[in-house]
Design a protein around this motif. Structure first.
Motif, PDB file in Angstrom:
ATOM      1  N   ALA A  77       1.187  -1.119  -0.294  1.00 28.90           N
ATOM      2  CA  ALA A  77      -0.083  -0.065  -0.029  1.00 28.90           C
ATOM      3  C   ALA A  77       0.750   0.922  -0.063  1.00 28.90           C
ATOM      4  CB  ALA A  77      -1.028   0.199   0.913  1.00 28.90           C
ATOM      5  N   ILE A  78       1.729   1.168   0.441  1.00 33.05           N
ATOM      6  CA  ILE A  78       3.326   2.034   0.429  1.00 33.05           C
ATOM      7  C   ILE A  78       3.853   2.462  -0.708  1.00 33.05           C
ATOM      8  CG2 ILE A  78       4.484   3.460   2.130  1.00 33.05           C
ATOM      9  CD1 ILE A  78       3.373   1.520   4.607  1.00 33.05           C
ATOM     10  N   SER A  79       3.689   2.005  -1.642  1.00 30.70           N
ATOM     11  CA  SER A  79       4.269   1.255  -3.129  1.00 30.70           C
ATOM     12  C   SER A  79       5.148   2.634  -3.142  1.00 30.70           C
ATOM     13  CB  SER A  79       4.025   0.612  -3.781  1.00 30.70           C
ATOM     14  OG  SER A  79       5.242   0.817  -5.628  1.00 30.70           O
ATOM     15  N   ASN A  80       5.850   2.526  -4.152  1.00 34.50           N
ATOM     16  CA  ASN A  80       6.146   4.069  -4.756  1.00 34.50           C
ATOM     17  C   ASN A  80       6.144   4.308  -6.153  1.00 34.50           C
ATOM     18  OD1 ASN A  80       8.251   4.978  -2.511  1.00 34.50           O
ATOM     19  ND2 ASN A  80       9.588   3.628  -3.146  1.00 34.50           N
ATOM     20  N   SER A  81       5.591   3.657  -6.343  1.00 37.40           N
ATOM     21  CA  SER A  81       5.331   3.390  -7.726  1.00 37.40           C
ATOM     22  C   SER A  81       4.840   2.267  -8.081  1.00 37.40           C
ATOM     23  CB  SER A  81       6.243   3.874  -9.171  1.00 37.40           C
ATOM     24  OG  SER A  81       7.129   2.792  -9.186  1.00 37.40           O
ATOM     25  N   ASP A  82       3.987   2.447  -9.656  1.00 36.64           N
ATOM     26  CA  ASP A  82       3.472   0.645 -10.206  1.00 36.64           C
ATOM     27  C   ASP A  82       5.198   0.012 -10.474  1.00 36.64           C
ATOM     28  OD1 ASP A  82       0.954   1.053  -9.718  1.00 36.64           O
ATOM     29  OD2 ASP A  82       0.529   2.416 -11.647  1.00 36.64           O
ATOM     30  N   GLU A  83       5.983   1.150 -10.700  1.00 35.55           N
ATOM     31  CA  GLU A  83       6.814   0.472 -11.341  1.00 35.55           C
ATOM     32  C   GLU A  83       8.124  -0.496 -10.713  1.00 35.55           C
ATOM     33  OE1 GLU A  83      10.906   1.129 -13.485  1.00 35.55           O
ATOM     34  OE2 GLU A  83       9.217   2.866 -14.184  1.00 35.55           O
TER      35      GLU A  83
END
Length: 159
Positions: free
Chosen positions: A96-102
């Protein structure tokens, strides 16, 4: 006064704690990679085990993601610790805290790669590079090919 101490407790203590956490992470990085070249050749491998957990505990997800998506770091960790500890590190990630989809896609490919190969890598950590070069996951294959190209360039400059 009482109002000043409440302000200090609410605002200054978290800043001081953040400072201590930052210092602790910097110390772990220096211990885990004393040459500062991201080779992760360290005399005391405990830092390799502690660093991902400390990054997760402090919510430094971008750095955590980059660390666990570093084949050289994972290789060193597998050399010194059971593969289950590397899998544990991947389980700490909070998507949920991901920086970006990539970044999330890259992290997911690394997590799947290590889940698929952890038994073999527990027996022979150096197989990580051969598996990565021929990997079905594009990010891992690309990272491995970049490492190989860098090694070739270094050898050409050396000779």
């Amino acid at each position: 006064s009482h109002k000043d101490s409440q302000y200090n407790a609410k605002h200054l203590r978290p800043v001081a704690e953040l400072g201590i956490e930052t210092l602790m992470i910097d110390l772990l990085v220096r211990n885990a990679d004393p040459d500062g070249d991201f080779s992760w050749n360290c005399p005391d491998p405990r830092s390799l085990d502690q660093l991902p957990r400390k990054l997760a505990a402090t919510g430094r997800w971008h750095t955590f993601n980059n660390l666990l998506c570093d084949l050289k770091f994972c290789y060193q960790k597998l050399k010194h610790f059971p593969s289950s500890l590397l899998l544990r590190d991947f389980a700490l990630y909070e998507p949920a805290i991901s920086n970006s989809d990539e970044a999330m896609q890259r992290f997911t490919q690394y997590r799947l790669f290590f889940h698929q190969h952890h038994v073999m890598l527990a027996k022979k950590p150096s197989a990580i590079f051969k598996l990565a070069v021929a990997c079905k996951y594009p990010r891992i294959m690309s990272d491995a090919q970049t490492m190989v190209a860098n090694c070739h360039a270094f050898i050409e400059r050396w000779y």
